[in-house]
Design a protein around this motif. Structure first.
Motif, PDB file in Angstrom:
ATOM      1  N   VAL A 119       0.831  -1.206   0.000  1.00  0.00           N
ATOM      2  CA  VAL A 119       0.000   0.000   0.000  1.00  0.00           C
ATOM      3  C   VAL A 119       0.868   1.259   0.000  1.00  0.00           C
ATOM      4  N   THR A 120       1.911   1.285   0.829  1.00  0.00           N
ATOM      5  CA  THR A 120       2.782   2.467   0.868  1.00  0.00           C
ATOM      6  C   THR A 120       3.535   2.640  -0.448  1.00  0.00           C
ATOM      7  N   ARG A 121       3.913   1.532  -1.095  1.00  0.00           N
ATOM      8  CA  ARG A 121       4.591   1.627  -2.394  1.00  0.00           C
ATOM      9  C   ARG A 121       3.666   2.254  -3.439  1.00  0.00           C
ATOM     10  N   LEU A 122       2.438   1.783  -3.498  1.00  0.00           N
ATOM     11  CA  LEU A 122       1.509   2.317  -4.487  1.00  0.00           C
ATOM     12  C   LEU A 122       1.213   3.793  -4.241  1.00  0.00           C
ATOM     13  N   ARG A 123       1.082   4.152  -3.003  1.00  0.00           N
ATOM     14  CA  ARG A 123       0.743   5.536  -2.666  1.00  0.00           C
ATOM     15  C   ARG A 123       1.925   6.473  -2.846  1.00  0.00           C
ATOM     16  N   ASN A 124       3.086   6.088  -2.318  1.00  0.00           N
ATOM     17  CA  ASN A 124       4.230   7.004  -2.291  1.00  0.00           C
ATOM     18  C   ASN A 124       5.034   7.019  -3.583  1.00  0.00           C
ATOM     19  N   ARG A 129      -4.274   6.487  -5.361  1.00  0.00           N
ATOM     20  CA  ARG A 129      -5.192   6.698  -4.250  1.00  0.00           C
ATOM     21  C   ARG A 129      -5.605   5.342  -3.713  1.00  0.00           C
ATOM     22  N   ILE A 130      -5.374   5.110  -2.435  1.00  0.00           N
ATOM     23  CA  ILE A 130      -5.675   3.824  -1.818  1.00  0.00           C
ATOM     24  C   ILE A 130      -6.770   4.025  -0.768  1.00  0.00           C
ATOM     25  N   VAL A 131      -7.809   3.224  -0.858  1.00  0.00           N
ATOM     26  CA  VAL A 131      -8.914   3.278   0.094  1.00  0.00           C
ATOM     27  C   VAL A 131      -9.052   1.912   0.759  1.00  0.00           C
ATOM     28  N   VAL A 144      -4.642   1.608   7.687  1.00  0.00           N
ATOM     29  CA  VAL A 144      -5.413   2.791   7.303  1.00  0.00           C
ATOM     30  C   VAL A 144      -4.503   4.009   7.214  1.00  0.00           C
ATOM     31  N   MET A 145      -3.580   4.152   8.158  1.00  0.00           N
ATOM     32  CA  MET A 145      -2.650   5.276   8.124  1.00  0.00           C
ATOM     33  C   MET A 145      -1.747   5.195   6.897  1.00  0.00           C
ATOM     34  N   ALA A 146      -1.323   3.989   6.530  1.00  0.00           N
ATOM     35  CA  ALA A 146      -0.471   3.825   5.357  1.00  0.00           C
ATOM     36  C   ALA A 146      -1.216   4.203   4.082  1.00  0.00           C
ATOM     37  N   ALA A 147      -2.508   3.844   4.019  1.00  0.00           N
ATOM     38  CA  ALA A 147      -3.303   4.156   2.835  1.00  0.00           C
ATOM     39  C   ALA A 147      -3.708   5.623   2.799  1.00  0.00           C
TER      40      ALA A 147
END
Length: 257
Positions: A119-124, A129-131, A144-147
């Motif tokens: 999740v952090t890789r996709l976001r950062n 946008r990760i939900v 949730v915090m990572a997303a």
């Protein structure tokens, strides 16, 4: 088309958590409704071991909702079993992010902290946008915090008073009457019958299994072994006709003088 949505469902996590926390089922069609709030859906896949009874019964409902069932057989180890769902979801998350540039929003129906790294890789790194759409009370807060965003699956809220219970008993009675000679009422087919959309005015589909289990606990429904002519034994589930509430619900009212 830009801003497409991709859906990834950890089936065992979602179904087990919804049952443990709220004693309810979950409806794949509701996942689609939630996801469409973010845009058109370009990818939708649910992961699980479909050799397991509860997930196998969910497979047709996934297809009706437009969600592809992806089989992840459990690996048997010397010390026990190991799920392959997490790794398959992680691989597909990354592949969709790379291969589908128009997919901007990723909705992960899960709550396991094992997804934090992907999740952090996709976001950062990729700016996606990760939900996180998990079951309240079973979602890792770190995930949730990572997303950075959460849209939880909420349970169905409904008051089930005496009138609604009477209507449900009559519906079960109609199901039993619909069985052909030699076809015994069973738990699985009763669930499917009561869950049908035409019966939604009597009971929401997500509440059916929990309410029928409540009826068993209260003696409104009974389960009995039945020996078939071929020697197989099945367990029937049917109304307890000696129960006062059942008698009152299914006995026709006498005409007033």
């Amino acid at each position: 088309m830009s801003n497409e949505v991709a859906i990834f469902v950890d089936l065992e996590n979602i179904t087990t958590s919804m049952w443990k926390v709220f004693h309810q089922e979950t409806d794949p069609m509701e996942w689609i409704v939630k996801a469409r709030e973010y845009g058109p859906i370009g990818f939708a896949r649910a992961y699980g071991d479909f050799s397991q009874g509860p997930l196998a019964r969910l497979e047709p409902r996934l297809r009706v909702a437009g969600i592809e069932p992806f089989s992840c057989p459990v690996k048997v180890r010397d010390a026990g079993t190991q799920s392959t769902v997490d790794i398959n979801i992680a691989v597909d998350l990354y592949e969709v992010a790379l291969d589908r540039p128009n997919t901007d929003t990723f909705i992960l129906f899960a709550g396991d902290s094992d997804y934090i790294r992907i999740v952090t890789r996709l976001r950062n790194r990729l700016g996606k946008r990760i939900v996180i759409a998990g079951v309240p009370g079973s979602v890792s807060r770190d995930l949730v915090m990572a997303a950075g965003e959460e849209n939880p699956l909420e349970p169905v809220t409904a008051e089930f008073g005496p009138e609604m219970e009477t209507a449900l008993i009559r519906l079960i009675d109609r199901y039993e009457s619909s069985r052909k000679p030699g076809a015994y009422p069973t738990w699985r087919f009763m669930l499917d019958y009561i869950r049908h959309p035409l019966n939604a005015e009597v009971i929401h589909p997500n509440l059916v299994e929990g309410k029928l289990q409540d009826f068993i606990n209260r003696g409104i429904l009974v389960q009995r072994p039945v020996m078939l002519p071929d020697g197989r034994e099945i367990r029937s589930t049917l109304l307890n006709r000696e129960n006062t509430m059942v008698e009152e619900a299914v006995t026709p009212a006498l005409p007033q003088q």
